[in-house]
Design an enzyme around this catalytic site. Structure first.
Site, short mmCIF file in Angstrom:
data_model
loop_
_atom_site.label_atom_id
_atom_site.label_comp_id
_atom_site.label_asym_id
_atom_site.label_seq_id
_atom_site.Cartn_x
_atom_site.Cartn_y
_atom_site.Cartn_z
N ALA A 175 0.82 -1.21 0.00
CA ALA A 175 0.00 0.00 0.00
C ALA A 175 0.86 1.27 0.00
CB ALA A 175 -0.92 -0.01 1.21
N HIS A 176 0.18 2.40 -0.06
CA HIS A 176 0.87 3.69 -0.18
C HIS A 176 1.69 4.02 1.06
CE1 HIS A 176 -3.16 5.70 1.19
NE2 HIS A 176 -2.95 4.58 1.81
N GLY A 177 2.90 4.50 0.79
CA GLY A 177 3.75 4.95 1.86
C GLY A 177 4.47 3.85 2.61
#
Lengths: 351, 351, 351
Positions: C237-239
């Site tokens: 996922a993001h980050g």
């Protein structure tokens, strides 16, 4: 953009120099001069003392440190942060136009301001709404409809006759309208494929994640209601209904014909069996396995799913089960000893 | 099609007007005039009173309500429903022909009646069997073989030298023959890639779901046996064998070198560890985690997997573990009290 | 290649005829004349008596049977096997050159010796390093950078501005840089999309599996550190940060902003919640659900995750929970009986 303008646009109260220019939005740890950042969680208020950000979005009542950043005060800093990103970040959508290497059927209807990328395919009789963007390698099947203002990222499959509303975003590699997994067992044990040619409808304002798959059914329809958001690698089986504003996190799987009502949140890797109804507002924590229908408003966890509160308590006991078992064994030993003793104790000796 | 003709073709007994025309197959809740539907489960017999369907497929012995729909009576209504869909639904496969925008290697062998869609790629020395359909964006690698009467949906990867049998259906975005996840740890802790160049064989009548991945091994082969059906987003690792007629539901994962025998059913999100043997006819319910080989014919559940019966019972106790713990604590209290009392009770007072 | 040459190249001691020619590497069960195979696990030593292989890689101290195969003796037979595959198996990478059907932006920078396959797309301002291979249907977005000596298999999406290092391998259908799943709930209950335009960095020597998805964040970056290996259908996922040499097996999911440190191994279908830190060297067995940060070096299992040792013990009790419950019920019965008896026993009869 100046803080004055930003405060106006985000409907925030400004505590600081209105003339400061903000050019970027970033996380508080990485923020430097010219950056806007936010604090939604009080436990990060300490960062206000140390951040080099130009301005910070905060809730009311947070004191501004001396020499600290400007504060933009509002009730929902995270929402304002999202809005600020929309104002300050350049979206990089391609220019309208139909790439000469794309393959668009002669009878497809393409709206105004549409961008069709390199090597995209639009099948016979398909319709693409105004201002929609198809990135390279997208395949839109015959008779499919994509609404207005959609963004369909690279290499998405929109299968034949699928209907997609307006402002829908689909990330790369997603498949919408693949055949449902439907077979009838024959007497010799082999599986007869049940043709899956019925409808898939994606309503307005839905987002669908990368490499997610949404199947079409044999009869009836698969429908994703308005404003639902679906993350990556999610499986939505044939005949499923996903309610309005429902959130499905990554790797969730929903089996055939299940109805997920409005405002449900299924966290990552949750699995839902077929032919169920998951009530409005249900929240399932990550990896929950749901074998039965769930009442509205319930918070559930576990495999099989039970109320989250019970699951937390049972899980706490679970990790000490060997100790609990020992206590039972010890009770048995002591009780046997006692029984032995008591056997010796005259039962009928009245006082 | 008239009910007379339909009854003949489906080998059903007709109870009703043989002249009625049926044009569509649908679910019983949505059925209207001209529709055929089915009831496989007795609990839905009540719908016979209210449905507006023209005809309903049912098992023998179901009474036809006055003014109710015609009945088509057979032993396996669900199977007949599948067959009726095949008769009444127009499959929409594209016409034979090689799209001018596809890229077919000069030495590829393409059979008769093949359809190669827009922007599909067929590599050097690959072979495509008679009447097979490659949808837009499919990539068939060098030396790969796809049999006859296959349907390969948009944007599937068939990697180099993969061998696919006849009548195989592959949904959009699936990857067949990607490198297995094989690395050898070196002394400095880094991972050396083990080249994965061995064989992948997909036998006849297999179906493979959207965005499913089937890896190739370093040595030996990965093999999907005849008639196996694999749903969306399934991971089949390198060197795995999937037995005949085995069903893998969505998001199942099978780790390297495991053998799944014939007629196995793994429900959604089941995980199977590597180097195991899952016996013929095993059924694993959704989300089961299988760390060890499983005897043929077993019904399993849980994480780690145990017999389903045991798992159901243990799960029932699990949700009340805090209460069970309390009972143990209470037993300890009462027992201590008793021990105290008994200590006071003269043990040697003979009767 | 002769055994003499092979022994030299693999730094093994040879016990057998140095002139024997070896042409293939295979598993010990399928090995025939001319084949090299290996035994890393002592329990397979029995195969030495029966294999028809020309030579076998073994650890020191394994006796060579009379008339048995030649032995290549080394400390790490599995590593030598991997190296032997590299020496004996022909990698089948396409020749350098830019396919005329690919669509490469005028201002893209393409290094020397690059191979760009049929119908691949390279966007404006993108850079492709020397000797890198893009297979058919790959889409590299505007401003993206792919380093040198990479192999990007068919139909991969490398989204705009993603940065990929050298010697990176990406399997078919993977998506790098799709929008993170980030929304802010508005007062009317709808979700406002938080624009996700920040960075994704894939460092050198990373491998990414088929149909895996790696999201980009709104702010900050998603980073896969050097030498990490990611299997198929994984969600990053993001980050998220993935540490050096970390291994993520198939269908693992890592939620937003979590940091996985170096040398971690997450087995198949493991899920990790967001905003956590998974310490260096952690190993999580298959299907583990991780809701909290984990200390370095821990071996964990279960849902929710606990130390593997505890999980194994608790799981063993779990499968017998109904029996444990019965023992508690029986204890209660016996204890009640005893209390009854003791009630009759004169409590005050001092000795």
């Amino acid at each position: 953009m100046t803080l004055r303008e930003l405060a106006e646009r985000l409907h925030c109260r400004l505590d600081g120099d209105a003339a400061i220019e903000v050019t970027r939005v970033t996380g508080i740890e990485h923020a430097g001069p010219g950056d806007l950042t936010f604090i939604a969680n009080p436990k990060y208020h300490g960062f206000l003392e140390t951040t080099r950000a130009a301005a910070v979005l905060v809730t009311p009542g947070v004191p501004r440190p001396a020499n600290g950043p400007a504060l933009l005060v509002c009730d929902r800093p995270y929402l304002a942060f999202a809005q600020a990103l929309g104002l300050l970040v350049q979206a990089s959508l391609p220019e309208p136009g139909i790439d000469p290497t794309s393959v668009v059927a002669a009878d497809a209807q393409v709206g105004s301001g549409v961008s069709i990328g390199a090597l995209a395919v639009v099948g016979a009789g398909a319709r693409i709404g105004d201002r929609t963007v198809l990135f390279p390698g997208v395949v839109v099947g015959p008779g499919a409809v994509v609404g207005a203002d959609c963004v369909i990222h690279a290499r998405v499959s929109v299968r034949e006759r699928v209907r997609i509303g307006d402002r829908v975003v689909v990330q790369d590699g997603a498949v919408i309208g693949s055949d449902g997994f439907g077979f009838a067992r024959q007497q010799d044990g082999t599986h007869l494929k049940i043709p899956q040619h019925a409808d898939v409808v994606i309503e307005d304002d839905v987002e669908i994640g990368a490499n997610t798959t949404i199947d079409r059914p044999a009869v009836g329809e698969t429908r994703i209601h308005r404003g639902a958001k679906i993350d990556n690698l999610v499986q939505v089986a044939h005949g499923v209904t996903i309610g309005q504003r429902t959130l499905l996190a990554a790797q969730v799987g929903v089996a055939g014909s299940t109805v997920i009502e409005d405002d449900v949140t299924l966290a990552g890797q949750v699995g839902v069996a077929g032919h169920l109804r998951i009530g409005k507002g249900v929240i399932a924590t990550a990896q929950t396995g749901i074998p039965n229908s769930v009442d509205p408003g319930t918070l559930i966890s576990g495999y099989p799913a039970i109320p989250n509160r019970d699951w937390l308590k049972s899980s706490a006991v679970f990790r000490n089960l060997p100790a609990l078992k020992k206590r039972v064994v010890e009770l048995e030993r002591r009780l046997a000893e006692l029984e032995e003793k008591l056997h010796a104790c005259p039962p009928s000796s009245e006082g």
